[in-house]
Design a protein around this motif. Sequence first.
Motif, PDB file in Angstrom:
ATOM      1  N   TYR A 189      15.503   3.458   9.325  1.00  9.75           N
ATOM      2  CA  TYR A 189      15.406   4.610   8.420  1.00  9.75           C
ATOM      3  C   TYR A 189      16.759   5.058   7.895  1.00  9.75           C
ATOM      4  CZ  TYR A 189      14.310   9.291   6.725  1.00  9.75           C
ATOM      5  OH  TYR A 189      14.194  10.404   5.952  1.00  9.75           O
ATOM      6  N   HIS A 190      17.788   5.023   8.721  1.00 11.51           N
ATOM      7  CA  HIS A 190      19.079   5.584   8.327  1.00 11.51           C
ATOM      8  C   HIS A 190      20.022   4.539   7.712  1.00 11.51           C
ATOM      9  CE1 HIS A 190      18.198   9.499   9.975  1.00 11.51           C
ATOM     10  NE2 HIS A 190      17.844   8.960  11.123  1.00 11.51           N
ATOM     11  N   THR A 191      19.503   3.372   7.339  1.00  6.79           N
ATOM     12  CA  THR A 191      20.340   2.354   6.710  1.00  6.79           C
ATOM     13  C   THR A 191      20.893   2.871   5.376  1.00  6.79           C
ATOM     14  OG1 THR A 191      19.044   0.564   7.691  1.00  6.79           O
ATOM     15  CG2 THR A 191      20.400  -0.001   5.778  1.00  6.79           C
ATOM     16  N   GLU A 192      22.152   2.621   5.115  1.00  8.20           N
ATOM     17  CA  GLU A 192      22.783   3.094   3.877  1.00  8.20           C
ATOM     18  C   GLU A 192      22.114   2.452   2.668  1.00  8.20           C
ATOM     19  OE1 GLU A 192      26.962   2.535   3.844  1.00  8.20           O
ATOM     20  OE2 GLU A 192      27.311   3.634   5.708  1.00  8.20           O
ATOM     21  N   ALA A 195       0.863  -1.184   0.000  1.00  7.03           N
ATOM     22  CA  ALA A 195       0.000   0.000   0.000  1.00  7.03           C
ATOM     23  C   ALA A 195       0.897   1.231   0.000  1.00  7.03           C
ATOM     24  CB  ALA A 195      -0.921   0.011   1.219  1.00  7.03           C
ATOM     25  N   SER A 196       0.351   2.363  -0.378  1.00  2.06           N
ATOM     26  CA  SER A 196       1.156   3.583  -0.499  1.00  2.06           C
ATOM     27  C   SER A 196       1.704   4.049   0.844  1.00  2.06           C
ATOM     28  CB  SER A 196       0.328   4.696  -1.149  1.00  2.06           C
ATOM     29  OG  SER A 196      -0.824   4.986  -0.372  1.00  2.06           O
ATOM     30  N   TRP A 197       1.019   3.675   1.934  1.00  2.00           N
ATOM     31  CA  TRP A 197       1.503   4.105   3.245  1.00  2.00           C
ATOM     32  C   TRP A 197       2.637   3.221   3.764  1.00  2.00           C
ATOM     33  CZ3 TRP A 197       0.722   0.000   6.387  1.00  2.00           C
ATOM     34  CH2 TRP A 197      -0.368  -0.841   6.133  1.00  2.00           C
ATOM     35  N   CYS A 198       2.945   2.131   3.057  1.00  2.00           N
ATOM     36  CA  CYS A 198       4.083   1.282   3.422  1.00  2.00           C
ATOM     37  C   CYS A 198       5.340   1.864   2.787  1.00  2.00           C
ATOM     38  CB  CYS A 198       3.872  -0.149   2.929  1.00  2.00           C
ATOM     39  SG  CYS A 198       2.469  -1.012   3.642  1.00  2.00           S
ATOM     40  N   THR A 199       6.124   2.553   3.556  1.00  2.00           N
ATOM     41  CA  THR A 199       7.329   3.177   3.023  1.00  2.00           C
ATOM     42  C   THR A 199       8.423   2.129   2.864  1.00  2.00           C
ATOM     43  OG1 THR A 199       6.775   5.244   4.148  1.00  2.00           O
ATOM     44  CG2 THR A 199       9.038   4.985   3.338  1.00  2.00           C
ATOM     45  N   PRO A 200       8.850   1.833   1.628  1.00  2.00           N
ATOM     46  CA  PRO A 200       9.871   0.796   1.433  1.00  2.00           C
ATOM     47  C   PRO A 200      11.253   1.292   1.823  1.00  2.00           C
ATOM     48  CG  PRO A 200       9.344   1.826  -0.651  1.00  2.00           C
ATOM     49  CD  PRO A 200       8.396   2.419   0.367  1.00  2.00           C
ATOM     50  N   SER A 201      12.163   0.358   2.055  1.00  2.00           N
ATOM     51  CA  SER A 201      13.558   0.734   2.276  1.00  2.00           C
ATOM     52  C   SER A 201      14.092   1.390   1.014  1.00  2.00           C
ATOM     53  CB  SER A 201      14.379  -0.511   2.619  1.00  2.00           C
ATOM     54  OG  SER A 201      13.875  -1.145   3.782  1.00  2.00           O
TER      55      SER A 201
END
Length: 236
Positions: free
Chosen positions: A196-199, A100-106
């Motif tokens: 969130y901050h993964t390279e 879904a659009s609210w699922c922010t992918p890596s």
Amino acid sequence: MRIKLLLLIFLISFAGISQEEIEAKPMFSQEITKNINTYVKKSQLAYHDKDYARADFLYDSLVQNVILNTYLDNFKVKKCSGKEIEMSKFEKPMILLSTASWCTPSSGTIPALNEIANTFGNNIDFVVLYWDTKENAKKASKEFKKNIQIVYVDELDNKGAAAVKDMKHSLGLPTCFLLDENKKIIDIRRTVIHPYHTEYAISYEENYDAFYAGVQLLKPSITIQTSLEVIGTDKN
């Protein structure tokens, strides 16, 4: 005349067997319906008790003992153009990402999927299913390359997909389905999720490896499908 009669009897018998085999297929929606209430109750209790290992065990058990080797229902989805299409129209082995659009992918998820689809798109259907509105699905589709089909189900106006809504509600989002050419579920995988901050390089590599592993699982289906296409060509 006798030979023609025997041939007719054989064809009728074969058709009857084929119909029985089709009817005997364990369908995803049917098997989920039988087991989902028990799973939800136990899973909710595990999360309430913060027993995440138990919750993971229940999820894996549902996948391994209930869902694998069932067949995905032939429900209708819509393309971003609004045109309706049945899942059966996708005839190759499939990697189906339910999201879904609210699922922010890596950061590396979509680039990795784009690269995999670019390499294996001739033999595999890559489909991203958004449980979302047309507007949100269309906006999200801009990040994907042409070898990936973007479709959506808007639960507010799509009644035909009611039987498979458990695809979303029981397994969560995002989830990756691996299907053979007959829509038999070979495997179900959670997508790679990073802090969130993964390279980017790490995210890309791990997502690429995950999608590539899915391709390897589908290889027997790809081989069979390719062989059938060659036979069909030879007959022509």
